[in-house]
Design a protein around this motif. Structure first.
Motif, PDB file in Angstrom:
ATOM      1  N   VAL A  49       0.655  -1.232  -0.025  1.00  0.00           N
ATOM      2  CA  VAL A  49       0.189   0.212  -0.032  1.00  0.00           C
ATOM      3  C   VAL A  49       0.838   1.446   0.245  1.00  0.00           C
ATOM      4  CG1 VAL A  49      -1.492   1.439   1.398  1.00  0.00           C
ATOM      5  CG2 VAL A  49      -1.884  -1.178   1.181  1.00  0.00           C
ATOM      6  N   ALA A  50       1.840   1.205   0.827  1.00  0.00           N
ATOM      7  CA  ALA A  50       2.695   2.361   0.903  1.00  0.00           C
ATOM      8  C   ALA A  50       3.541   2.768  -0.504  1.00  0.00           C
ATOM      9  CB  ALA A  50       3.909   2.125   2.115  1.00  0.00           C
ATOM     10  N   VAL A  51       4.063   1.787  -1.010  1.00  0.00           N
ATOM     11  CA  VAL A  51       4.709   1.943  -2.383  1.00  0.00           C
ATOM     12  C   VAL A  51       3.854   2.244  -3.111  1.00  0.00           C
ATOM     13  CG1 VAL A  51       5.782   0.507  -4.045  1.00  0.00           C
ATOM     14  CG2 VAL A  51       6.563   0.186  -1.628  1.00  0.00           C
ATOM     15  N   GLY A  52       2.544   1.587  -3.392  1.00  0.00           N
ATOM     16  CA  GLY A  52       1.358   1.836  -4.409  1.00  0.00           C
ATOM     17  C   GLY A  52       1.078   3.507  -4.264  1.00  0.00           C
ATOM     18  N   ARG A  53       1.152   4.152  -3.345  1.00  0.00           N
ATOM     19  CA  ARG A  53       0.549   5.337  -3.346  1.00  0.00           C
ATOM     20  C   ARG A  53       1.101   6.489  -4.452  1.00  0.00           C
ATOM     21  NH1 ARG A  53      -2.614   5.820   0.961  1.00  0.00           N
ATOM     22  NH2 ARG A  53      -2.274   4.539   2.721  1.00  0.00           N
ATOM     23  N   VAL A  54       2.384   5.968  -4.895  1.00  0.00           N
ATOM     24  CA  VAL A  54       3.197   6.830  -5.891  1.00  0.00           C
ATOM     25  C   VAL A  54       2.245   6.765  -7.072  1.00  0.00           C
ATOM     26  CG1 VAL A  54       4.996   6.832  -7.428  1.00  0.00           C
ATOM     27  CG2 VAL A  54       5.305   6.058  -5.110  1.00  0.00           C
ATOM     28  N   GLU A  55       1.540   6.143  -7.630  1.00  0.00           N
ATOM     29  CA  GLU A  55       0.788   5.976  -8.664  1.00  0.00           C
ATOM     30  C   GLU A  55      -0.114   7.134  -8.542  1.00  0.00           C
ATOM     31  OE1 GLU A  55       1.039   4.553 -11.339  1.00  0.00           O
ATOM     32  OE2 GLU A  55       2.251   2.562 -11.114  1.00  0.00           O
ATOM     33  N   ALA A  56      -1.179   7.245  -7.705  1.00  0.00           N
ATOM     34  CA  ALA A  56      -2.150   8.282  -7.483  1.00  0.00           C
ATOM     35  C   ALA A  56      -1.429   9.546  -7.339  1.00  0.00           C
ATOM     36  CB  ALA A  56      -3.054   7.859  -6.392  1.00  0.00           C
ATOM     37  N   MET A  57      -0.490   9.643  -6.685  1.00  0.00           N
ATOM     38  CA  MET A  57       0.260  10.986  -6.511  1.00  0.00           C
ATOM     39  C   MET A  57       0.670  11.591  -7.958  1.00  0.00           C
ATOM     40  SD  MET A  57       2.396  10.093  -3.000  1.00  0.00           S
ATOM     41  CE  MET A  57       3.403  11.107  -3.255  1.00  0.00           C
ATOM     42  N   VAL A  58       1.322  10.642  -8.879  1.00  0.00           N
ATOM     43  CA  VAL A  58       1.861  10.990 -10.218  1.00  0.00           C
ATOM     44  C   VAL A  58       0.704  11.479 -11.018  1.00  0.00           C
ATOM     45  CG1 VAL A  58       3.219  10.203 -11.926  1.00  0.00           C
ATOM     46  CG2 VAL A  58       4.075   9.720  -9.883  1.00  0.00           C
ATOM     47  N   ALA A  59      -0.466  10.865 -10.791  1.00  0.00           N
ATOM     48  CA  ALA A  59      -1.488  11.256 -11.710  1.00  0.00           C
ATOM     49  C   ALA A  59      -2.336  12.413 -11.201  1.00  0.00           C
ATOM     50  CB  ALA A  59      -2.372   9.946 -11.567  1.00  0.00           C
ATOM     51  N   ALA A  60      -2.179  13.067  -9.774  1.00  0.00           N
ATOM     52  CA  ALA A  60      -2.814  14.283  -9.769  1.00  0.00           C
ATOM     53  C   ALA A  60      -1.863  15.251  -9.921  1.00  0.00           C
ATOM     54  CB  ALA A  60      -2.777  14.105  -8.098  1.00  0.00           C
ATOM     55  N   PRO A  61      -2.751  16.637  -9.986  1.00  0.00           N
ATOM     56  CA  PRO A  61      -2.144  17.710 -10.371  1.00  0.00           C
ATOM     57  C   PRO A  61      -0.986  18.023  -9.836  1.00  0.00           C
ATOM     58  CG  PRO A  61      -4.368  18.269 -10.044  1.00  0.00           C
ATOM     59  CD  PRO A  61      -4.018  16.700  -9.593  1.00  0.00           C
ATOM     60  N   GLU A  62       0.150  18.770 -10.353  1.00  0.00           N
ATOM     61  CA  GLU A  62       1.588  18.722  -9.818  1.00  0.00           C
ATOM     62  C   GLU A  62       1.483  20.201  -9.062  1.00  0.00           C
ATOM     63  OE1 GLU A  62       6.318  19.061 -11.344  1.00  0.00           O
ATOM     64  OE2 GLU A  62       4.549  18.958 -12.500  1.00  0.00           O
ATOM     65  N   PRO A  63       1.967  20.220  -7.828  1.00  0.00           N
ATOM     66  CA  PRO A  63       2.125  21.601  -7.110  1.00  0.00           C
ATOM     67  C   PRO A  63       3.198  22.281  -7.428  1.00  0.00           C
ATOM     68  CG  PRO A  63       2.130  19.613  -5.512  1.00  0.00           C
ATOM     69  CD  PRO A  63       2.312  18.938  -6.964  1.00  0.00           C
TER      70      PRO A  63
END
Length: 225
Positions: A49-63
């Motif tokens: 789960v901790a590793v997999g969070r990267v996918e959603a973060m990259v797909a979200a708008p970039e700060p």
């Protein structure tokens, strides 16, 4: 260059963890870990789960810009409070309970994340689930922490030698030590790489002499859930 080193560390440590978990029997999956109340299968689910969070973060708008470093990510606060830890525990247990191939699911997750990371620019900024805007490379350092530290927890639960990789150790020693390098500190104390990580994360106690040496080396103490 740093992004490449972090990517190699992530692949090496995730790969070593996957190999170590392959072929476990039912009794081994059910063993308790020091990360109570998680069993071995539940702790592996947490890492996935901790590793997999990267996918959603990259797909979200970039700060617009990064404001938090890898060290800053581990500052004390609500991300490690009782309520957050309880939710973290429940999610891992639910995830483990819904899977039939924990190693295969972990392998698919980390390989997808590694591939995605390698397509991103070095300056890519992401926002964590806690709201921190970070360089993706810095966040990936925290994923190497997850893999390596919980790899030690899993090795201990299974009664096996640590499989900590040199690539991950290089990244983590750079994170943990501010005034000295890993080989110098390990040589002074007679530690191997796994012992340094155990001591630095509270998985093994420090005696007075060791405490003095790591303080002299400028150890960064991480707040871990």
């Amino acid at each position: 260059m740093r992004t490449e080193l972090v990517g190699k560390a992530f692949r090496a440590e995730a790969g070593a963890l996957g190999v170590a978990m392959a072929g476990l029997g039912e009794a081994e999956w059910a063993r308790a870990t020091r990360c109570a109340p998680w069993t071995v299968v539940e702790l592996l689910a947490h890492v996935r789960v901790a590793v997999g969070r990267v996918e959603a973060m990259v797909a979200a708008p970039e700060p617009e810009r990064a404001e938090v470093t890898a060290v800053g990510y581990y500052r004390p606060g609500e991300r490690f409070d009782a309520a957050t830890n309880s939710a973290r525990i429940a999610l891992a247990r639910d995830t483990a309970g819904g899977g039939t191939d924990p190693v295969g699911e972990f392998e698919r997750t980390w390989r997808g994340v590694a591939d995605r990371f390698e397509t991103e620019a070095e300056a890519r900024v992401v926002r964590t689930r806690h709201g921190d805007p970070m360089l993706l490379t810095d966040f990936m350092v925290t994923r190497v922490v997850e893999l390596a530290v919980h790899g030690l927890d899993l090795a201990d639960a299974l009664g096996r030698p640590a499989w900590l990789t040199d690539e991950a150790s290089d990244v983590l020693e750079d994170l943990l030590l501010t005034d000295a390098d890993g080989p110098t500190v390990r040589s002074a104390l007679g530690w191997d790489r796994a012992t340094l990580l155990r001591k630095a994360t509270g998985r093994a106690e420090l005696d007075a002499a060791e405490q003095a040496e790591v303080e002299r080396a400028g150890i960064t103490w991480l707040t871990l859930g």
